[in-house]
Write a protein that holds these residues in place. Structure first.
Motif, PDB file in Angstrom:
ATOM      1  N   THR A  43      40.441  59.162  21.220  1.00  0.00           N
ATOM      2  CA  THR A  43      39.848  59.048  22.557  1.00  0.00           C
ATOM      3  C   THR A  43      40.172  57.669  23.116  1.00  0.00           C
ATOM      4  OG1 THR A  43      38.017  60.569  22.086  1.00  0.00           O
ATOM      5  CG2 THR A  43      37.706  58.987  23.884  1.00  0.00           C
ATOM      6  N   ILE A  44      40.711  57.633  24.330  1.00  0.00           N
ATOM      7  CA  ILE A  44      40.990  56.392  25.042  1.00  0.00           C
ATOM      8  C   ILE A  44      40.140  56.373  26.304  1.00  0.00           C
ATOM      9  CG2 ILE A  44      42.736  54.915  26.104  1.00  0.00           C
ATOM     10  CD1 ILE A  44      43.283  55.386  23.176  1.00  0.00           C
ATOM     11  N   ASP A  45      39.256  55.385  26.411  1.00  0.00           N
ATOM     12  CA  ASP A  45      38.436  55.229  27.611  1.00  0.00           C
ATOM     13  C   ASP A  45      38.994  54.050  28.416  1.00  0.00           C
ATOM     14  OD1 ASP A  45      36.539  54.915  29.568  1.00  0.00           O
ATOM     15  OD2 ASP A  45      34.817  55.136  28.225  1.00  0.00           O
ATOM     16  N   PHE A  46      39.759  54.373  29.440  1.00  0.00           N
ATOM     17  CA  PHE A  46      40.414  53.339  30.246  1.00  0.00           C
ATOM     18  C   PHE A  46      39.412  52.538  31.078  1.00  0.00           C
ATOM     19  CE2 PHE A  46      43.834  56.503  29.629  1.00  0.00           C
ATOM     20  CZ  PHE A  46      44.788  55.693  29.056  1.00  0.00           C
ATOM     21  N   ILE A  77      44.621  49.312  35.821  1.00  0.00           N
ATOM     22  CA  ILE A  77      43.231  49.722  35.758  1.00  0.00           C
ATOM     23  C   ILE A  77      42.544  49.436  37.095  1.00  0.00           C
ATOM     24  CG2 ILE A  77      41.012  49.383  34.602  1.00  0.00           C
ATOM     25  CD1 ILE A  77      43.189  50.754  32.896  1.00  0.00           C
ATOM     26  N   ALA A  78      41.831  50.448  37.613  1.00  0.00           N
ATOM     27  CA  ALA A  78      41.080  50.305  38.860  1.00  0.00           C
ATOM     28  C   ALA A  78      39.618  50.652  38.607  1.00  0.00           C
ATOM     29  CB  ALA A  78      41.649  51.231  39.931  1.00  0.00           C
ATOM     30  N   LYS A  79      38.735  49.971  39.290  1.00  0.00           N
ATOM     31  CA  LYS A  79      37.320  50.330  39.301  1.00  0.00           C
ATOM     32  C   LYS A  79      36.900  50.476  40.752  1.00  0.00           C
ATOM     33  CE  LYS A  79      35.849  48.597  34.820  1.00  0.00           C
ATOM     34  NZ  LYS A  79      34.848  47.807  34.054  1.00  0.00           N
ATOM     35  N   TYR A  80      36.590  51.714  41.128  1.00  0.00           N
ATOM     36  CA  TYR A  80      36.260  51.999  42.511  1.00  0.00           C
ATOM     37  C   TYR A  80      34.767  51.765  42.747  1.00  0.00           C
ATOM     38  CZ  TYR A  80      40.730  54.387  42.019  1.00  0.00           C
ATOM     39  OH  TYR A  80      42.039  54.688  41.741  1.00  0.00           O
ATOM     40  N   GLY A  90      39.480  53.881  36.217  1.00  0.00           N
ATOM     41  CA  GLY A  90      40.294  54.067  35.021  1.00  0.00           C
ATOM     42  C   GLY A  90      41.731  53.670  35.280  1.00  0.00           C
ATOM     43  N   LEU A  91      42.664  54.367  34.635  1.00  0.00           N
ATOM     44  CA  LEU A  91      44.089  54.077  34.796  1.00  0.00           C
ATOM     45  C   LEU A  91      44.569  54.735  36.082  1.00  0.00           C
ATOM     46  CD1 LEU A  91      46.613  52.777  33.582  1.00  0.00           C
ATOM     47  CD2 LEU A  91      47.038  54.941  32.387  1.00  0.00           C
ATOM     48  N   GLN A 106      43.839  57.554  42.773  1.00  0.00           N
ATOM     49  CA  GLN A 106      43.118  58.344  41.782  1.00  0.00           C
ATOM     50  C   GLN A 106      43.310  57.679  40.425  1.00  0.00           C
ATOM     51  OE1 GLN A 106      44.913  62.220  42.187  1.00  0.00           O
ATOM     52  NE2 GLN A 106      46.758  61.625  41.114  1.00  0.00           N
ATOM     53  N   ALA A 107      42.509  58.088  39.439  1.00  0.00           N
ATOM     54  CA  ALA A 107      42.567  57.388  38.152  1.00  0.00           C
ATOM     55  C   ALA A 107      42.186  58.307  36.994  1.00  0.00           C
ATOM     56  CB  ALA A 107      41.650  56.168  38.158  1.00  0.00           C
ATOM     57  N   LEU A 108      42.871  58.105  35.881  1.00  0.00           N
ATOM     58  CA  LEU A 108      42.552  58.779  34.619  1.00  0.00           C
ATOM     59  C   LEU A 108      41.497  57.943  33.906  1.00  0.00           C
ATOM     60  CD1 LEU A 108      43.077  60.868  32.372  1.00  0.00           C
ATOM     61  CD2 LEU A 108      44.998  59.433  31.626  1.00  0.00           C
TER      62      LEU A 108
END
Length: 206
Positions: A25-28, A59-62, A72-73, A165-167
């Motif tokens: 599990t990867i939590d970006f 990496i973005a944080k909206y 996320g990514l 958008q982001a993963l």
């Protein structure tokens, strides 16, 4: 005796199966905003393609007002800002299964979608990212996935490629590399099974 051998063989099969899949599990969202992600992870590389932007995904944080919401990514080389790429791609070093994800769509334009491909770049499956400003989660029962690509649904035919958008979270099972060392408990289980088979053979009547 035959039943005993079957039970031992079943135990061996279970032990080998436990060695052949690593759940990851990867939590970006835990990474610092602006961090570029390319080949830092041993199991995959991340890249952007299409659209107005090029470079590494970041990496973005909206935020909405003063509250942090997801992220996320992203499909942007500038922490979620415009311009954006059309595709965010995750390419695995070897095929995976049990693939699932959390995704921050940042608005649904009717064309956002995901695509999975095999090692020959043949499409395995696709589906819509049909939520608005929420994390969505999709699971795949497919095996042999070598790449997953997330599209923002925008193309120059729409007049603009920009749609951020982001993963957020990526989950998958990856077969271990050849130099992986099995866990001691698994080795003990396999050894016990082999010893049991040997004992069963010695007790077999002539």
């Amino acid at each position: 005796m035959i039943m005993k051998i079957k039970l031992i063989a079943a135990g061996l099969s279970f032990a080998f199966a436990s060695l052949c899949a690593h759940a990851t599990t990867i939590d970006f969202r835990t990474l610092t905003p602006g961090t570029a992600v390319t080949n830092q992870y041993p199991d995959f590389t991340a890249s952007l393609s299409g659209g107005n932007a090029s470079g590494a995904p970041t990496i973005a944080k909206y935020t909405y007002g003063t509250a942090y919401m997801y992220g996320g990514l992203s499909n942007s080389p500038t922490a979620g800002d415009y311009p954006t790429a059309q595709f965010l791609n995750i390419t695995f070093t070897s095929a995976v299964d049990a693939l699932s994800f959390h995704f921050d769509n940042e608005g649904y334009n009717g064309a956002n979608a995901w695509f999975t491909y095999d090692a020959a770049n043949v499409l395995i499956d696709t589906g819509a990212l049909n939520t608005k400003d929420l994390i969505s989660m999709s699971k795949f029962g497919k095996n042999g996935i070598s790449m997953i690509s997330f599209s923002n649904g925008m193309s120059r035919a729409n007049g603009s490629d920009n749609w951020t958008q982001a993963l957020s979270v990526l989950n998958y099972n990856l077969a271990p590399l050849r130099n992986d060392v099995p866990e001691p408990a698994s080795l003990m289980l396999i050894g016990a099974g082999i010893a049991g088979l040997a004992a069963a053979r010695r007790r077999k009547p002539a």
